[in-house]
Design a protein around this motif. Structure first.
Motif, PDB file in Angstrom:
ATOM      1  N   ASN A   1      61.274  28.188  45.675  1.00 24.69           N
ATOM      2  CA  ASN A   1      61.781  29.543  45.486  1.00 24.69           C
ATOM      3  C   ASN A   1      60.899  30.528  46.243  1.00 24.69           C
ATOM      4  N   PRO A   2      61.486  31.377  47.101  1.00 26.11           N
ATOM      5  CA  PRO A   2      60.686  32.313  47.906  1.00 26.11           C
ATOM      6  C   PRO A   2      59.783  33.242  47.088  1.00 26.11           C
ATOM      7  N   ALA A   3      60.245  33.703  45.940  1.00 30.91           N
ATOM      8  CA  ALA A   3      59.409  34.576  45.108  1.00 30.91           C
ATOM      9  C   ALA A   3      58.224  33.792  44.545  1.00 30.91           C
ATOM     10  N   LEU A   4      58.456  32.554  44.118  1.00 25.20           N
ATOM     11  CA  LEU A   4      57.367  31.707  43.626  1.00 25.20           C
ATOM     12  C   LEU A   4      56.351  31.442  44.733  1.00 25.20           C
ATOM     13  N   VAL A   5      56.842  31.186  45.932  1.00 26.34           N
ATOM     14  CA  VAL A   5      55.961  30.956  47.081  1.00 26.34           C
ATOM     15  C   VAL A   5      55.010  32.141  47.243  1.00 26.34           C
ATOM     16  N   GLU A   6      55.531  33.341  47.181  1.00 22.51           N
ATOM     17  CA  GLU A   6      54.691  34.527  47.385  1.00 22.51           C
ATOM     18  C   GLU A   6      53.724  34.751  46.233  1.00 22.51           C
ATOM     19  N   LEU A   7      54.153  34.464  44.999  1.00 22.99           N
ATOM     20  CA  LEU A   7      53.234  34.589  43.868  1.00 22.99           C
ATOM     21  C   LEU A   7      52.042  33.640  44.042  1.00 22.99           C
ATOM     22  N   VAL A   8      52.329  32.418  44.438  1.00 23.40           N
ATOM     23  CA  VAL A   8      51.269  31.430  44.670  1.00 23.40           C
ATOM     24  C   VAL A   8      50.341  31.904  45.786  1.00 23.40           C
ATOM     25  N   LYS A   9      50.922  32.392  46.880  1.00 24.56           N
ATOM     26  CA  LYS A   9      50.103  32.842  48.010  1.00 24.56           C
ATOM     27  C   LYS A   9      49.241  34.045  47.638  1.00 24.56           C
ATOM     28  N   ILE A  10      49.790  34.963  46.868  1.00 26.95           N
ATOM     29  CA  ILE A  10      49.010  36.130  46.438  1.00 26.95           C
ATOM     30  C   ILE A  10      47.865  35.683  45.534  1.00 26.95           C
ATOM     31  N   ARG A  11      48.181  34.816  44.567  1.00 28.02           N
ATOM     32  CA  ARG A  11      47.139  34.418  43.603  1.00 28.02           C
ATOM     33  C   ARG A  11      45.994  33.673  44.285  1.00 28.02           C
ATOM     34  N   ALA A  12      46.294  32.740  45.156  1.00 25.20           N
ATOM     35  CA  ALA A  12      45.228  32.032  45.876  1.00 25.20           C
ATOM     36  C   ALA A  12      44.425  33.013  46.718  1.00 25.20           C
TER      37      ALA A  12
ATOM     38  N   ARG B   1      55.105  42.663  38.110  1.00 21.17           N
ATOM     39  CA  ARG B   1      54.654  41.264  38.175  1.00 21.17           C
ATOM     40  C   ARG B   1      53.572  41.080  39.247  1.00 21.17           C
ATOM     41  N   ILE B   2      53.679  41.813  40.323  1.00 20.98           N
ATOM     42  CA  ILE B   2      52.634  41.751  41.361  1.00 20.98           C
ATOM     43  C   ILE B   2      51.320  42.290  40.797  1.00 20.98           C
ATOM     44  N   TYR B   3      51.365  43.440  40.121  1.00 18.43           N
ATOM     45  CA  TYR B   3      50.152  44.051  39.585  1.00 18.43           C
ATOM     46  C   TYR B   3      49.496  43.197  38.505  1.00 18.43           C
ATOM     47  N   LEU B   4      50.308  42.493  37.737  1.00 18.35           N
ATOM     48  CA  LEU B   4      49.775  41.688  36.632  1.00 18.35           C
ATOM     49  C   LEU B   4      49.335  40.288  37.058  1.00 18.35           C
ATOM     50  N   LEU B   5      49.563  39.932  38.287  1.00 14.53           N
ATOM     51  CA  LEU B   5      49.333  38.555  38.730  1.00 14.53           C
ATOM     52  C   LEU B   5      47.896  38.085  38.533  1.00 14.53           C
ATOM     53  N   ASN B   6      46.930  38.953  38.765  1.00 17.36           N
ATOM     54  CA  ASN B   6      45.541  38.503  38.596  1.00 17.36           C
ATOM     55  C   ASN B   6      45.173  38.313  37.125  1.00 17.36           C
TER      56      ASN B   6
ATOM     57  N   THR C   1      58.972  42.189  41.584  1.00 15.42           N
ATOM     58  CA  THR C   1      58.750  43.517  41.014  1.00 15.42           C
ATOM     59  C   THR C   1      57.284  43.927  41.134  1.00 15.42           C
ATOM     60  N   GLU C   2      57.067  45.229  41.178  1.00 14.69           N
ATOM     61  CA  GLU C   2      55.715  45.768  41.242  1.00 14.69           C
ATOM     62  C   GLU C   2      54.910  45.334  40.023  1.00 14.69           C
TER      63      GLU C   2
ATOM     64  N   ASP D   1      47.456  41.518  51.231  1.00 15.18           N
ATOM     65  CA  ASP D   1      48.307  42.580  51.757  1.00 15.18           C
ATOM     66  C   ASP D   1      49.629  42.011  52.295  1.00 15.18           C
ATOM     67  N   MET D   2      49.529  40.995  53.120  1.00 12.70           N
ATOM     68  CA  MET D   2      50.707  40.397  53.743  1.00 12.70           C
ATOM     69  C   MET D   2      51.671  39.820  52.705  1.00 12.70           C
ATOM     70  N   HIS D   3      51.131  39.083  51.741  1.00 13.59           N
ATOM     71  CA  HIS D   3      52.001  38.397  50.795  1.00 13.59           C
ATOM     72  C   HIS D   3      52.538  39.304  49.696  1.00 13.59           C
ATOM     73  N   ILE D   4      51.855  40.392  49.407  1.00 15.90           N
ATOM     74  CA  ILE D   4      52.448  41.381  48.505  1.00 15.90           C
ATOM     75  C   ILE D   4      53.660  42.005  49.181  1.00 15.90           C
ATOM     76  N   LYS D   5      53.534  42.324  50.454  1.00 16.87           N
ATOM     77  CA  LYS D   5      54.683  42.874  51.190  1.00 16.87           C
ATOM     78  C   LYS D   5      55.826  41.864  51.250  1.00 16.87           C
ATOM     79  N   ASP D   6      55.492  40.594  51.498  1.00 17.50           N
ATOM     80  CA  ASP D   6      56.518  39.549  51.542  1.00 17.50           C
ATOM     81  C   ASP D   6      57.158  39.343  50.166  1.00 17.50           C
ATOM     82  N   ALA D   7      56.359  39.454  49.100  1.00 18.74           N
ATOM     83  CA  ALA D   7      56.888  39.303  47.742  1.00 18.74           C
ATOM     84  C   ALA D   7      57.897  40.403  47.435  1.00 18.74           C
ATOM     85  N   ARG D   8      57.576  41.602  47.841  1.00 21.19           N
ATOM     86  CA  ARG D   8      58.514  42.712  47.636  1.00 21.19           C
ATOM     87  C   ARG D   8      59.822  42.438  48.368  1.00 21.19           C
TER      88      ARG D   8
END
Length: 162
Positions: free
Chosen positions: A45-56, A82-87, A79-80, A67-74
């Motif tokens: 799933n593309p959204a899951l891919v970006e969550l994994v990339k952001i977290r790593a 879920r991105i903000y809460l990821l850490n 959602t903002e 920076d790159m993967h937050i933009k790709d996740a959007r």
């Protein structure tokens, strides 16, 4: 009268630029990494891919990749919130599905390797929600983003420099 000169110091303590343009200097490696990246995310799933990339990337302190993967996740519809809460995903589990939580736990285990291996419980958690082919792809994805992070951090690539 003597004149003293003071050494020049950067205006920001952590300001840095790239040490070298590794992609230009090692183009075969860069092309292989691009191909690996494309292959690693196949079927996930593309959204899951970006969550994994952001977290790593957060764990590895790779600002360029964060920076790159937050933009790709959007772009993938993330959602903002879920991105903000990821850490702090473990404290915000209601925002992430059991499959996403298992992927994030596996991401952290593979990225950090504090115990020298991925704990059986973390692997079992992921194996319970991903079929074997998906799990293999997920492991490849996590390994690939960690490699990208290491290129980014070791060469000091910063957001806007890619």
């Amino acid at each position: 009268m003597t004149t003293q000169t003071t050494p020049q110091t950067p205006t920001t303590p952590h300001a840095h630029g790239p040490r070298l343009q590794w992609a230009k200097l090692a183009p075969e490696v860069y092309k292989a990494m691009i191909a690996l990246d494309v292959a690693a995310k196949k079927g996930l799933n593309p959204a899951l891919v970006e969550l994994v990339k952001i977290r790593a990337s957060q764990i590895n302190h790779c600002a360029l990749c964060i920076d790159m993967h937050i933009k790709d996740a959007r772009k993938a519809g993330e959602t903002e919130e879920r991105i903000y809460l990821l850490n702090a995903w473990e404290e915000a589990t209601s925002f992430y599905s059991p499959k996403e939580q298992a992927a994030l736990a596996l991401t952290e285990a593979i990225t950090v390797l504090t115990e020298g291996f991925v704990p059986d419980a973390v692997h079992a958690r992921a194996a319970a929600v991903f079929d074997e082919a998906e799990l293999a792809q997920l492991i490849a994805l996590i390994t690939t983003i960690n490699a990208w992070n290491r290129f980014g951090v070791s060469t000091r690539m910063a957001p806007g420099q890619a």
